[in-house]
Write a protein that holds these residues in place. Structure first.
Motif, PDB file in Angstrom:
ATOM      1  N   GLY A   1      -3.759  -4.060  -3.509  1.00  0.00           N
ATOM      2  CA  GLY A   1      -4.768  -3.174  -2.613  1.00  0.00           C
ATOM      3  C   GLY A   1      -4.634  -2.957  -1.427  1.00  0.00           C
ATOM      4  N   ALA A   2      -3.669  -3.395  -0.734  1.00  0.00           N
ATOM      5  CA  ALA A   2      -3.191  -3.267   0.743  1.00  0.00           C
ATOM      6  C   ALA A   2      -2.056  -2.263   0.902  1.00  0.00           C
ATOM      7  CB  ALA A   2      -2.954  -4.540   1.593  1.00  0.00           C
TER       8      ALA A   2
ATOM      9  N   HIS B   1      -4.376   0.986  -1.282  1.00  0.00           N
ATOM     10  CA  HIS B   1      -5.590   1.160  -0.416  1.00  0.00           C
ATOM     11  C   HIS B   1      -6.310   2.578  -0.419  1.00  0.00           C
ATOM     12  CE1 HIS B   1      -2.924   3.857   2.269  1.00  0.00           C
ATOM     13  NE2 HIS B   1      -4.291   3.879   2.842  1.00  0.00           N
TER      14      HIS B   1
ATOM     15  N   GLN C   1     -10.434   3.319  -2.055  1.00  0.00           N
ATOM     16  CA  GLN C   1     -11.463   4.183  -1.671  1.00  0.00           C
ATOM     17  C   GLN C   1     -12.076   5.003  -2.485  1.00  0.00           C
ATOM     18  OE1 GLN C   1     -10.599   5.276   2.422  1.00  0.00           O
ATOM     19  NE2 GLN C   1      -8.730   4.164   1.959  1.00  0.00           N
TER      20      GLN C   1
ATOM     21  N   LYS D   1      -3.559  -8.804   5.078  1.00  0.00           N
ATOM     22  CA  LYS D   1      -3.775  -7.815   3.829  1.00  0.00           C
ATOM     23  C   LYS D   1      -5.229  -8.084   3.200  1.00  0.00           C
ATOM     24  CE  LYS D   1       0.801  -6.863   3.019  1.00  0.00           C
ATOM     25  NZ  LYS D   1       2.084  -7.054   2.051  1.00  0.00           N
TER      26      LYS D   1
ATOM     27  N   LEU E   1      -8.011  -6.305   5.073  1.00  0.00           N
ATOM     28  CA  LEU E   1      -7.766  -4.907   4.987  1.00  0.00           C
ATOM     29  C   LEU E   1      -8.576  -4.495   3.667  1.00  0.00           C
ATOM     30  CD1 LEU E   1      -7.073  -1.769   5.665  1.00  0.00           C
ATOM     31  CD2 LEU E   1      -4.541  -2.511   4.558  1.00  0.00           C
ATOM     32  N   ILE E   2      -8.455  -5.378   2.375  1.00  0.00           N
ATOM     33  CA  ILE E   2      -8.875  -5.040   1.228  1.00  0.00           C
ATOM     34  C   ILE E   2     -10.401  -5.008   1.476  1.00  0.00           C
ATOM     35  CG2 ILE E   2      -9.360  -5.936  -0.980  1.00  0.00           C
ATOM     36  CD1 ILE E   2      -6.265  -6.697  -1.074  1.00  0.00           C
TER      37      ILE E   2
ATOM     38  N   LEU F   1     -12.014  -2.122   3.417  1.00  0.00           N
ATOM     39  CA  LEU F   1     -11.954  -0.971   2.728  1.00  0.00           C
ATOM     40  C   LEU F   1     -13.139  -0.871   1.371  1.00  0.00           C
ATOM     41  CD1 LEU F   1      -8.101  -0.370   2.062  1.00  0.00           C
ATOM     42  CD2 LEU F   1      -9.721   0.900   3.512  1.00  0.00           C
TER      43      LEU F   1
ATOM     44  N   GLY G   1       0.319  -0.496   6.186  1.00  0.00           N
ATOM     45  CA  GLY G   1      -0.077   0.969   6.036  1.00  0.00           C
ATOM     46  C   GLY G   1       1.068   1.985   6.239  1.00  0.00           C
TER      47      GLY G   1
END
Length: 328
Positions: A154-155, A160, A164, A182, A185-186, A189, A322
């Motif tokens: 997912g990262a 990612h 969304q 990571k 970040l998940i 999001l 990213g």
């Protein structure tokens, strides 16, 4: 014009700045003045493997699939773009299609869309390949509102954005990863993070689905991890994968009645079939971005045109968080 060229393939091969002829516009195509180009895993595979891959361009090669820039010229039959339009797309850098690591690029207009107005060139260039892949993987699996969707990786670049897009489609989204950065970040999001190193598939299946399994599993890791995807999917569920180059026992797929969708988004470019679908998807993704529902995550480090080799090295190191983007 200036272009970043490869004279040889292999891990030790280096990019060279070279003066080459500016392309001339042809029917159905546009010339794009390139402002930014993002680096994808497939780009590094082409550089390192060369002729071992059937999609590698002949040497000397100009790589770069993703781009954002401005229309410089419009070919006969192109009606949806005009000179000065800001655009983005994934339209070259493989086989006979010229790449984006140059000041100007000839691109099939069907593979191009108007850039999201709310994003910078650098941000827009990070979307096309991974965004189209994420969109196709979810839509082909029939994701609908209220479903439980699991995204492996997912990262990552595809993952990612898939989080969304799945949220936009109304799904309850879960995503695997490991490491605080990571997993954070998940969570940011909008997905429920699952540390795959700390939880077995059986464990998180029971915790999040009551042991029923996920309606859709989007596997952006692929390979041997597909076995985990099959285990995590519910009966008659759907599994999408971006990396199916593996030999696996499909017994679980049979006894669960699973549908497997393999997403290889380069096919329209390679075979000139259905290219307009990519342009349409990019227009949809631009709308999602401009309405605040899609935002690419970019690595903190920025790279200039002459630093493309360093960008390739960082992506290969696995240390990027990213997308990595080269700015002209």
């Amino acid at each position: 014009m200036k272009a970043m060229t490869l004279k040889s393939y292999g891990p030790e091969a280096s990019f060279e700045v070279e003066e080459v002829s500016k392309p001339e516009v042809t029917a159905g195509h546009v010339i794009v003045k390139i402002e930014a180009s993002s680096i994808n895993t497939v780009d590094t595979m082409i550089k390192n493997m060369g002729e071992e891959l059937p999609l590698s361009p002949a040497l000397p090669a100009v790589l770069g699939m993703d781009f954002a820039g401005t229309i410089d010229a419009v070919g006969e039959g192109v009606t949806n773009f005009k000179v000065g339009d800001e655009v983005y797309g994934c339209a070259g850098g493989l086989m006979e299609l010229p790449g984006a690591l140059a000041e100007y690029m000839l691109a099939d207009a069907q593979l191009v869309a108007h850039k999201p107005k709310s994003l910078s060139m650098r941000q827009a260039a990070a979307i096309p390949l991974v965004g189209i892949t994420a969109y196709e993987g979810l839509v082909r699996a029939g994701v609908t509102s209220g479903q439980n969707v699991l995204i492996h990786g997912g990262a990552g670049g595809v993952g990612h954005l898939a989080i969304q897009i799945a949220k936009h489609l109304g799904a309850n989204v879960f995503a695997t990863g490991t490491g605080d950065e990571k997993l954070d970040l998940i969570r940011k999001l909008g997905a429920t993070p699952i540390d795959y190193k700390a939880n077995s598939v059986a464990n998180y299946m029971f915790q999040h689905t009551g042991d029923m399994g996920f309606d859709v599993v989007f596997d952006t890791v692929g390979g041997a991890n597909m076995s985990n995807s099959f285990e995590a999917a519910k009966l008659n569920g759907h599994v999408s994968s971006t990396v199916a180059l593996v030999e696996l026992d499909l017994t679980t797929v049979h006894f669960k009645g699973l549908s497997l969708h393999v997403v290889f988004m380069l096919l329209p470019m390679m075979h000139n079939i259905g290219r307009q679908i990519h342009g349409e998807i990019l227009e949809t993704l631009a709308e999602l971005a401009d309405t605040g529902r899609l935002m690419p995550v970019l690595d903190d480090e920025q790279f200039k045109f002459e630093e493309v080799g360093r960008a390739y090295e960082k992506l290969g190191s696995g240390k990027a968080i990213g997308k990595l983007v080269v700015e002209m």
